[in-house]
Design a protein around this motif. Structure first.
Motif, PDB file in Angstrom:
ATOM      1  N   GLU A  65       2.219  20.419  -8.199  1.00  0.00           N
ATOM      2  CA  GLU A  65       3.522  19.952  -8.970  1.00  0.00           C
ATOM      3  C   GLU A  65       4.144  21.302  -9.400  1.00  0.00           C
ATOM      4  OE1 GLU A  65       4.981  17.778 -13.133  1.00  0.00           O
ATOM      5  OE2 GLU A  65       3.006  17.440 -12.338  1.00  0.00           O
ATOM      6  N   ALA A  66       5.587  21.330  -9.264  1.00  0.00           N
ATOM      7  CA  ALA A  66       6.087  22.536  -9.337  1.00  0.00           C
ATOM      8  C   ALA A  66       7.436  22.337 -10.059  1.00  0.00           C
ATOM      9  CB  ALA A  66       6.359  22.959  -7.672  1.00  0.00           C
ATOM     10  N   ARG A  67       7.781  23.735 -10.458  1.00  0.00           N
ATOM     11  CA  ARG A  67       9.189  23.754 -11.386  1.00  0.00           C
ATOM     12  C   ARG A  67       9.962  24.734 -10.493  1.00  0.00           C
ATOM     13  NH1 ARG A  67      10.695  28.026 -15.014  1.00  0.00           N
ATOM     14  NH2 ARG A  67       8.791  28.841 -14.872  1.00  0.00           N
ATOM     15  N   PHE A  68      11.191  24.149  -9.902  1.00  0.00           N
ATOM     16  CA  PHE A  68      11.945  24.874  -9.032  1.00  0.00           C
ATOM     17  C   PHE A  68      13.127  25.342  -9.715  1.00  0.00           C
ATOM     18  CE2 PHE A  68       9.675  22.040  -6.326  1.00  0.00           C
ATOM     19  CZ  PHE A  68       9.235  22.405  -5.345  1.00  0.00           C
ATOM     20  N   VAL A  69      13.633  26.725  -9.627  1.00  0.00           N
ATOM     21  CA  VAL A  69      14.544  27.279 -10.299  1.00  0.00           C
ATOM     22  C   VAL A  69      15.622  27.863  -9.454  1.00  0.00           C
ATOM     23  CG1 VAL A  69      15.329  29.072 -12.241  1.00  0.00           C
ATOM     24  CG2 VAL A  69      12.911  28.035 -12.287  1.00  0.00           C
ATOM     25  N   ASP A  70      16.808  27.348  -9.562  1.00  0.00           N
ATOM     26  CA  ASP A  70      18.050  27.852  -8.944  1.00  0.00           C
ATOM     27  C   ASP A  70      18.317  29.311  -9.173  1.00  0.00           C
ATOM     28  OD1 ASP A  70      20.734  28.350  -8.143  1.00  0.00           O
ATOM     29  OD2 ASP A  70      20.892  25.978  -7.794  1.00  0.00           O
ATOM     30  N   MET A  71      18.212  30.048  -7.943  1.00  0.00           N
ATOM     31  CA  MET A  71      18.334  31.580  -8.335  1.00  0.00           C
ATOM     32  C   MET A  71      19.934  31.890  -8.645  1.00  0.00           C
ATOM     33  SD  MET A  71      16.007  32.581  -5.111  1.00  0.00           S
ATOM     34  CE  MET A  71      15.922  34.281  -5.579  1.00  0.00           C
ATOM     35  N   GLU A  72      20.782  31.207  -8.523  1.00  0.00           N
ATOM     36  CA  GLU A  72      22.077  31.364  -8.848  1.00  0.00           C
ATOM     37  C   GLU A  72      22.683  30.672 -10.122  1.00  0.00           C
ATOM     38  OE1 GLU A  72      24.581  30.814  -5.229  1.00  0.00           O
ATOM     39  OE2 GLU A  72      23.201  32.149  -4.189  1.00  0.00           O
ATOM     40  N   THR A  73      22.089  29.697 -10.279  1.00  0.00           N
ATOM     41  CA  THR A  73      22.631  29.052 -11.683  1.00  0.00           C
ATOM     42  C   THR A  73      21.478  28.873 -12.782  1.00  0.00           C
ATOM     43  OG1 THR A  73      21.863  26.669 -10.799  1.00  0.00           O
ATOM     44  CG2 THR A  73      24.160  27.530 -10.205  1.00  0.00           C
ATOM     45  N   GLY A  74      20.337  29.161 -12.541  1.00  0.00           N
ATOM     46  CA  GLY A  74      19.323  29.079 -13.343  1.00  0.00           C
ATOM     47  C   GLY A  74      18.703  27.502 -13.850  1.00  0.00           C
ATOM     48  N   GLN A  75      19.353  26.675 -13.055  1.00  0.00           N
ATOM     49  CA  GLN A  75      18.996  25.135 -13.244  1.00  0.00           C
ATOM     50  C   GLN A  75      17.410  24.853 -12.739  1.00  0.00           C
ATOM     51  OE1 GLN A  75      21.622  22.415 -11.417  1.00  0.00           O
ATOM     52  NE2 GLN A  75      20.326  20.604 -12.173  1.00  0.00           N
ATOM     53  N   GLU A  76      16.656  24.207 -13.495  1.00  0.00           N
ATOM     54  CA  GLU A  76      15.482  23.792 -13.127  1.00  0.00           C
ATOM     55  C   GLU A  76      15.239  22.309 -13.025  1.00  0.00           C
ATOM     56  OE1 GLU A  76      12.639  25.390 -16.171  1.00  0.00           O
ATOM     57  OE2 GLU A  76      13.478  27.232 -16.324  1.00  0.00           O
ATOM     58  N   ARG A  94      11.746  19.891 -12.334  1.00  0.00           N
ATOM     59  CA  ARG A  94      10.346  19.732 -12.075  1.00  0.00           C
ATOM     60  C   ARG A  94      10.220  18.366 -11.070  1.00  0.00           C
ATOM     61  NH1 ARG A  94       6.776  22.297 -15.302  1.00  0.00           N
ATOM     62  NH2 ARG A  94       7.469  23.364 -16.992  1.00  0.00           N
ATOM     63  N   SER A  95       9.161  18.757 -10.362  1.00  0.00           N
ATOM     64  CA  SER A  95       9.001  17.890  -9.147  1.00  0.00           C
ATOM     65  C   SER A  95       7.607  17.886  -8.723  1.00  0.00           C
ATOM     66  CB  SER A  95      10.010  18.149  -8.031  1.00  0.00           C
ATOM     67  OG  SER A  95       9.951  17.343  -7.108  1.00  0.00           O
ATOM     68  N   GLN A  96       7.150  16.662  -8.130  1.00  0.00           N
ATOM     69  CA  GLN A  96       5.931  16.464  -7.072  1.00  0.00           C
ATOM     70  C   GLN A  96       6.390  16.680  -5.770  1.00  0.00           C
ATOM     71  OE1 GLN A  96       4.773  12.694  -8.556  1.00  0.00           O
ATOM     72  NE2 GLN A  96       3.262  13.521 -10.384  1.00  0.00           N
ATOM     73  N   PRO A  97       6.142  17.760  -5.188  1.00  0.00           N
ATOM     74  CA  PRO A  97       6.718  17.893  -3.913  1.00  0.00           C
ATOM     75  C   PRO A  97       6.424  17.076  -2.628  1.00  0.00           C
ATOM     76  CG  PRO A  97       5.762  20.005  -4.905  1.00  0.00           C
ATOM     77  CD  PRO A  97       5.527  18.921  -5.877  1.00  0.00           C
ATOM     78  N   TRP A  98       5.081  16.432  -2.804  1.00  0.00           N
ATOM     79  CA  TRP A  98       4.681  15.511  -1.766  1.00  0.00           C
ATOM     80  C   TRP A  98       5.322  14.324  -1.939  1.00  0.00           C
ATOM     81  CZ3 TRP A  98       1.805  17.228  -5.974  1.00  0.00           C
ATOM     82  CH2 TRP A  98       1.543  16.599  -7.012  1.00  0.00           C
ATOM     83  N   PHE A  99       6.002  13.884  -3.203  1.00  0.00           N
ATOM     84  CA  PHE A  99       6.786  12.736  -3.484  1.00  0.00           C
ATOM     85  C   PHE A  99       8.020  12.892  -2.647  1.00  0.00           C
ATOM     86  CE2 PHE A  99       9.292   9.953  -6.157  1.00  0.00           C
ATOM     87  CZ  PHE A  99       8.895   8.843  -5.759  1.00  0.00           C
ATOM     88  N   VAL A 100       8.687  14.178  -2.900  1.00  0.00           N
ATOM     89  CA  VAL A 100      10.177  14.059  -2.291  1.00  0.00           C
ATOM     90  C   VAL A 100      10.259  14.941  -1.074  1.00  0.00           C
ATOM     91  CG1 VAL A 100      10.949  14.123  -4.551  1.00  0.00           C
ATOM     92  CG2 VAL A 100      10.442  16.324  -3.584  1.00  0.00           C
ATOM     93  N   LYS A 101       9.098  15.374  -0.378  1.00  0.00           N
ATOM     94  CA  LYS A 101       9.112  16.227   0.751  1.00  0.00           C
ATOM     95  C   LYS A 101       9.799  15.455   2.037  1.00  0.00           C
ATOM     96  CE  LYS A 101       5.913  18.290   4.075  1.00  0.00           C
ATOM     97  NZ  LYS A 101       4.365  18.850   4.257  1.00  0.00           N
ATOM     98  N   LYS A 102       9.449  14.265   2.316  1.00  0.00           N
ATOM     99  CA  LYS A 102      10.151  13.461   3.287  1.00  0.00           C
ATOM    100  C   LYS A 102      11.669  13.355   3.129  1.00  0.00           C
ATOM    101  CE  LYS A 102       9.908   9.335   6.112  1.00  0.00           C
ATOM    102  NZ  LYS A 102       9.011   7.656   6.299  1.00  0.00           N
ATOM    103  N   ASP A 103      12.156  13.207   2.191  1.00  0.00           N
ATOM    104  CA  ASP A 103      13.370  12.735   1.837  1.00  0.00           C
ATOM    105  C   ASP A 103      14.199  14.287   1.948  1.00  0.00           C
ATOM    106  OD1 ASP A 103      15.974  11.404   1.253  1.00  0.00           O
ATOM    107  OD2 ASP A 103      15.922  12.406  -0.618  1.00  0.00           O
ATOM    108  N   TYR A 104      13.443  15.358   1.305  1.00  0.00           N
ATOM    109  CA  TYR A 104      13.991  16.659   1.446  1.00  0.00           C
ATOM    110  C   TYR A 104      14.201  16.928   2.956  1.00  0.00           C
ATOM    111  CZ  TYR A 104      14.150  21.761   1.078  1.00  0.00           C
ATOM    112  OH  TYR A 104      14.126  23.196   1.451  1.00  0.00           O
ATOM    113  N   ARG A 105      12.959  16.908   3.594  1.00  0.00           N
ATOM    114  CA  ARG A 105      13.234  17.656   5.078  1.00  0.00           C
ATOM    115  C   ARG A 105      14.230  16.756   5.817  1.00  0.00           C
ATOM    116  NH1 ARG A 105       7.304  18.586   7.364  1.00  0.00           N
ATOM    117  NH2 ARG A 105       8.416  19.188   9.041  1.00  0.00           N
ATOM    118  N   ALA A 106      14.556  15.559   5.732  1.00  0.00           N
ATOM    119  CA  ALA A 106      15.427  14.878   6.162  1.00  0.00           C
ATOM    120  C   ALA A 106      16.937  15.222   5.973  1.00  0.00           C
ATOM    121  CB  ALA A 106      15.367  13.338   6.045  1.00  0.00           C
ATOM    122  N   ARG A 107      17.300  15.668   4.652  1.00  0.00           N
ATOM    123  CA  ARG A 107      18.496  16.124   4.389  1.00  0.00           C
ATOM    124  C   ARG A 107      18.765  17.506   4.876  1.00  0.00           C
ATOM    125  NH1 ARG A 107      20.285  14.063  -1.304  1.00  0.00           N
ATOM    126  NH2 ARG A 107      19.436  11.771  -1.371  1.00  0.00           N
TER     127      ARG A 107
END
Length: 217
Positions: free
Chosen positions: A159-170, A172-185
């Motif tokens: 489980e990870a916390r992703f931080v936008d390097m330009e806006t600072g927006q955070e 939290r996500s479970q990568p294995w849950f969104v990985k398929k959709d992320y890669r398709a996009r």
């Protein structure tokens, strides 16, 4: 009272400019070098090859505006100037690709070769309008689309916390849950970029920070 056709040969020197994106997102590094560091090394390699064959090489560093501009030259000392500039480059905290691209297209009067090195993290339509501006001025355009391997594969296990390097927006996500959709996009985004570049006779070259330089060159 006879007609003549004069035939002659002329050697012309190519003028090439490498445009290197130094926005904050280019500072991302997964397991290797950052996109900015990899792009800097690619820019230096391209410039070296151009100057070696007596063509003129220049450099542009930009984020939301042009920050550094080394005009194209083919003299021996040009390579040292380019290397000094690239050695000092650091990521900034903002990006606006289209603004910088339009500004550079207006500045480059003489037709030549424009090589963009960027992760293209901006609105796709705005980026394409900037690239088409170069084509409108009859430049040849090559786009090196640089991504980190993790940005392509999304191979995170915990489980990870992703931080936008330009806006600072955070997020939290479970990568294995969104990985398929992320890669398709991401795949759809890159296919759209490749299609639009092809339609406007722009060379689109997708690479990652693990791509060997000989393949990129």
């Amino acid at each position: 009272d006879r007609y003549y056709v004069k035939v002659f040969e002329e050697e012309t020197n190519l003028k090439g400019v490498v445009l290197l994106d130094k926005s904050a997102s280019m500072g991302f590094a997964g397991k290797g070098v950052s996109k900015l560091r990899w792009g800097s090394m690619l820019a230096a390699s391209i410039a070296f090859l151009m100057i070696k064959q007596q063509d003129a090489a220049g450099l542009v560093l930009f984020d939301d505006a042009i920050r550094e501009y080394v005009p194209p030259r083919s003299v021996r000392g040009q390579m040292f100037q380019l290397l000094r500039t690239l050695e000092q480059v650091t990521p900034s905290d903002r990006t606006r690709l289209s603004t910088a691209l339009h500004g550079m297209a207006e500045r480059l009067r003489r037709r030549g070769l424009c090589i963009l090195i960027s992760d293209l993290f901006d609105d796709t339509e705005s980026v394409m309008r900037g690239l088409k501006h170069f084509r409108h001025r009859q430049h040849e355009v090559i786009v090196f689309h640089v991504l980190d391997d993790l940005e392509r594969t999304f191979d995170y296990s915990d489980e990870a916390r992703f931080v936008d390097m330009e806006t600072g927006q955070e997020i939290r996500s479970q990568p294995w849950f969104v990985k398929k959709d992320y890669r398709a996009r991401v795949d759809n985004w890159m296919r759209d970029l490749a299609r639009q570049c092809r339609e406007h006779q722009i060379d689109y070259v997708p690479v990652t920070t693990s791509t060997p330089f000989d393949r990129a060159l």
